[in-house]
Design a protein around this motif. Sequence first.
Motif, PDB file in Angstrom:
ATOM      1  N   ARG A   1       0.837  -1.206   0.000  1.00  0.00           N
ATOM      2  CA  ARG A   1       0.000   0.000   0.000  1.00  0.00           C
ATOM      3  C   ARG A   1       0.868   1.250   0.000  1.00  0.00           C
ATOM      4  O   ARG A   1       0.602   2.213  -0.734  1.00  0.00           O
ATOM      5  CB  ARG A   1      -0.940   0.014   1.204  1.00  0.00           C
ATOM      6  CG  ARG A   1      -1.840   1.260   1.206  1.00  0.00           C
ATOM      7  CD  ARG A   1      -2.797   1.321   2.391  1.00  0.00           C
ATOM      8  NE  ARG A   1      -3.607   0.132   2.480  1.00  0.00           N
ATOM      9  CZ  ARG A   1      -3.668  -0.660   3.557  1.00  0.00           C
ATOM     10  NH1 ARG A   1      -2.982  -0.381   4.640  1.00  0.00           N
ATOM     11  NH2 ARG A   1      -4.425  -1.735   3.550  1.00  0.00           N
ATOM     12  N   PHE A   2       1.925   1.253   0.820  1.00  0.00           N
ATOM     13  CA  PHE A   2       2.808   2.410   0.901  1.00  0.00           C
ATOM     14  C   PHE A   2       3.416   2.733  -0.464  1.00  0.00           C
ATOM     15  O   PHE A   2       3.343   3.869  -0.934  1.00  0.00           O
ATOM     16  CB  PHE A   2       3.917   2.164   1.931  1.00  0.00           C
ATOM     17  CG  PHE A   2       4.941   3.260   1.970  1.00  0.00           C
ATOM     18  CD1 PHE A   2       4.698   4.427   2.671  1.00  0.00           C
ATOM     19  CD2 PHE A   2       6.144   3.134   1.289  1.00  0.00           C
ATOM     20  CE1 PHE A   2       5.635   5.450   2.699  1.00  0.00           C
ATOM     21  CE2 PHE A   2       7.085   4.145   1.307  1.00  0.00           C
ATOM     22  CZ  PHE A   2       6.833   5.310   2.017  1.00  0.00           C
ATOM     23  N   PHE A   3       4.001   1.730  -1.110  1.00  0.00           N
ATOM     24  CA  PHE A   3       4.656   1.977  -2.391  1.00  0.00           C
ATOM     25  C   PHE A   3       3.644   2.266  -3.505  1.00  0.00           C
ATOM     26  O   PHE A   3       3.904   3.076  -4.389  1.00  0.00           O
ATOM     27  CB  PHE A   3       5.576   0.812  -2.782  1.00  0.00           C
ATOM     28  CG  PHE A   3       6.839   0.775  -1.970  1.00  0.00           C
ATOM     29  CD1 PHE A   3       7.774   1.792  -2.057  1.00  0.00           C
ATOM     30  CD2 PHE A   3       7.090  -0.275  -1.102  1.00  0.00           C
ATOM     31  CE1 PHE A   3       8.933   1.768  -1.296  1.00  0.00           C
ATOM     32  CE2 PHE A   3       8.248  -0.311  -0.338  1.00  0.00           C
ATOM     33  CZ  PHE A   3       9.177   0.719  -0.436  1.00  0.00           C
ATOM     34  N   ARG A   4       2.475   1.630  -3.457  1.00  0.00           N
ATOM     35  CA  ARG A   4       1.435   1.912  -4.453  1.00  0.00           C
ATOM     36  C   ARG A   4       1.006   3.372  -4.344  1.00  0.00           C
ATOM     37  O   ARG A   4       0.916   4.089  -5.347  1.00  0.00           O
ATOM     38  CB  ARG A   4       0.229   0.989  -4.250  1.00  0.00           C
ATOM     39  CG  ARG A   4      -0.921   1.297  -5.201  1.00  0.00           C
ATOM     40  CD  ARG A   4      -2.122   0.392  -4.984  1.00  0.00           C
ATOM     41  NE  ARG A   4      -2.703   0.487  -3.660  1.00  0.00           N
ATOM     42  CZ  ARG A   4      -3.511   1.468  -3.251  1.00  0.00           C
ATOM     43  NH1 ARG A   4      -3.830   2.469  -4.058  1.00  0.00           N
ATOM     44  NH2 ARG A   4      -4.015   1.459  -2.032  1.00  0.00           N
ATOM     45  N   THR A   5       0.775   3.824  -3.119  1.00  0.00           N
ATOM     46  CA  THR A   5       0.365   5.208  -2.883  1.00  0.00           C
ATOM     47  C   THR A   5       1.476   6.177  -3.290  1.00  0.00           C
ATOM     48  O   THR A   5       1.208   7.208  -3.901  1.00  0.00           O
ATOM     49  CB  THR A   5      -0.007   5.400  -1.403  1.00  0.00           C
ATOM     50  OG1 THR A   5      -1.032   4.460  -1.059  1.00  0.00           O
ATOM     51  CG2 THR A   5      -0.513   6.795  -1.133  1.00  0.00           C
ATOM     52  N   LEU A   6       2.708   5.819  -2.962  1.00  0.00           N
ATOM     53  CA  LEU A   6       3.855   6.645  -3.335  1.00  0.00           C
ATOM     54  C   LEU A   6       3.923   6.827  -4.854  1.00  0.00           C
ATOM     55  O   LEU A   6       4.267   7.910  -5.340  1.00  0.00           O
ATOM     56  CB  LEU A   6       5.139   6.006  -2.811  1.00  0.00           C
ATOM     57  CG  LEU A   6       6.416   6.817  -2.857  1.00  0.00           C
ATOM     58  CD1 LEU A   6       6.318   8.030  -1.934  1.00  0.00           C
ATOM     59  CD2 LEU A   6       7.588   5.951  -2.434  1.00  0.00           C
ATOM     60  N   LYS A   7       3.582   5.780  -5.591  1.00  0.00           N
ATOM     61  CA  LYS A   7       3.586   5.841  -7.058  1.00  0.00           C
ATOM     62  C   LYS A   7       2.323   6.486  -7.618  1.00  0.00           C
ATOM     63  O   LYS A   7       2.206   6.680  -8.825  1.00  0.00           O
ATOM     64  CB  LYS A   7       3.721   4.430  -7.655  1.00  0.00           C
ATOM     65  CG  LYS A   7       5.096   3.821  -7.491  1.00  0.00           C
ATOM     66  CD  LYS A   7       6.055   4.425  -8.482  1.00  0.00           C
ATOM     67  CE  LYS A   7       7.368   3.687  -8.478  1.00  0.00           C
ATOM     68  NZ  LYS A   7       8.307   4.210  -9.424  1.00  0.00           N
ATOM     69  N   GLY A   8       1.341   6.782  -6.744  1.00  0.00           N
ATOM     70  CA  GLY A   8       0.095   7.413  -7.196  1.00  0.00           C
ATOM     71  C   GLY A   8      -0.794   6.468  -7.986  1.00  0.00           C
ATOM     72  O   GLY A   8      -1.524   6.903  -8.866  1.00  0.00           O
ATOM     73  N   MET A   9      -0.734   5.192  -7.660  1.00  0.00           N
ATOM     74  CA  MET A   9      -1.491   4.185  -8.400  1.00  0.00           C
ATOM     75  C   MET A   9      -2.742   3.782  -7.634  1.00  0.00           C
ATOM     76  O   MET A   9      -2.755   3.751  -6.412  1.00  0.00           O
ATOM     77  CB  MET A   9      -0.627   2.939  -8.631  1.00  0.00           C
ATOM     78  CG  MET A   9       0.628   3.198  -9.424  1.00  0.00           C
ATOM     79  SD  MET A   9       1.700   1.748  -9.485  1.00  0.00           S
ATOM     80  CE  MET A   9       0.783   0.745 -10.616  1.00  0.00           C
ATOM     81  N   THR A  10      -3.789   3.433  -8.371  1.00  0.00           N
ATOM     82  CA  THR A  10      -4.990   2.874  -7.764  1.00  0.00           C
ATOM     83  C   THR A  10      -4.793   1.373  -7.588  1.00  0.00           C
ATOM     84  O   THR A  10      -3.881   0.768  -8.183  1.00  0.00           O
ATOM     85  CB  THR A  10      -6.234   3.111  -8.637  1.00  0.00           C
ATOM     86  OG1 THR A  10      -6.084   2.370  -9.854  1.00  0.00           O
ATOM     87  CG2 THR A  10      -6.438   4.596  -8.924  1.00  0.00           C
ATOM     88  N   LEU A  11      -5.662   0.768  -6.794  1.00  0.00           N
ATOM     89  CA  LEU A  11      -5.632  -0.685  -6.629  1.00  0.00           C
ATOM     90  C   LEU A  11      -5.772  -1.372  -7.984  1.00  0.00           C
ATOM     91  O   LEU A  11      -5.040  -2.302  -8.306  1.00  0.00           O
ATOM     92  CB  LEU A  11      -6.765  -1.141  -5.699  1.00  0.00           C
ATOM     93  CG  LEU A  11      -6.644  -0.765  -4.233  1.00  0.00           C
ATOM     94  CD1 LEU A  11      -7.977  -0.934  -3.526  1.00  0.00           C
ATOM     95  CD2 LEU A  11      -5.578  -1.589  -3.544  1.00  0.00           C
ATOM     96  N   ARG A  12      -6.716  -0.895  -8.770  1.00  0.00           N
ATOM     97  CA  ARG A  12      -6.984  -1.506 -10.080  1.00  0.00           C
ATOM     98  C   ARG A  12      -5.770  -1.383 -11.003  1.00  0.00           C
ATOM     99  O   ARG A  12      -5.384  -2.338 -11.667  1.00  0.00           O
ATOM    100  CB  ARG A  12      -8.217  -0.886 -10.725  1.00  0.00           C
ATOM    101  CG  ARG A  12      -8.473  -1.453 -12.135  1.00  0.00           C
ATOM    102  CD  ARG A  12      -9.884  -1.271 -12.604  1.00  0.00           C
ATOM    103  NE  ARG A  12     -10.689  -2.182 -11.798  1.00  0.00           N
ATOM    104  CZ  ARG A  12     -11.941  -1.960 -11.454  1.00  0.00           C
ATOM    105  NH1 ARG A  12     -12.557  -0.884 -11.852  1.00  0.00           N
ATOM    106  NH2 ARG A  12     -12.602  -2.815 -10.719  1.00  0.00           N
ATOM    107  N   GLN A  13      -5.174  -0.186 -11.055  1.00  0.00           N
ATOM    108  CA  GLN A  13      -4.008   0.011 -11.924  1.00  0.00           C
ATOM    109  C   GLN A  13      -2.891  -0.969 -11.569  1.00  0.00           C
ATOM    110  O   GLN A  13      -2.329  -1.615 -12.451  1.00  0.00           O
ATOM    111  CB  GLN A  13      -3.473   1.443 -11.795  1.00  0.00           C
ATOM    112  CG  GLN A  13      -4.308   2.485 -12.467  1.00  0.00           C
ATOM    113  CD  GLN A  13      -3.837   3.897 -12.120  1.00  0.00           C
ATOM    114  OE1 GLN A  13      -3.346   4.159 -11.017  1.00  0.00           O
ATOM    115  NE2 GLN A  13      -3.989   4.811 -13.068  1.00  0.00           N
TER     116      GLN A  13
END
Length: 147
Positions: free
Chosen positions: A8-20
Amino acid sequence: MSIGKRIRFFRTLKGMTLRQLGVYVGFPEKTADIRIAQYESGSRGPKADLIKKLANIFDVSEKALETPDIDSYIGVMHTLFAMEDLYGLKIDKLDDEVCIRLNRETGNTYVSMFERFSQWQEMAEKCRNGEISKIEYDKWRYNYPEE
């Protein structure tokens, strides 16, 4: 920090949605967000091949995603990196010694961590000065925060 929280941390850092993120790792678009949410919540654990894909997408080491193993120097380093992310720890130099300090800019996190670090520092100093024994110091550490 659990692997789900790291994802979650790295996904958010990359500005990505769960789906992406789910689509990028190869899940069908229809269920991509659900699958990633399961990993982030901890209801599922990613296998080695998925960890590798996630690390590539996030452009990080696989070790940065995994729950750190503090029985190794690399694991300790990744634990400290996670603490930098979560609690604002900073690596610094003081009087030609490398040290870890708290970042005042983290607000409430700083205040909370400062109180705990201050307690630790006081007890460690009492042990160094002979005011308490190593056994008493260890008892304090191993029962923290109860005593």
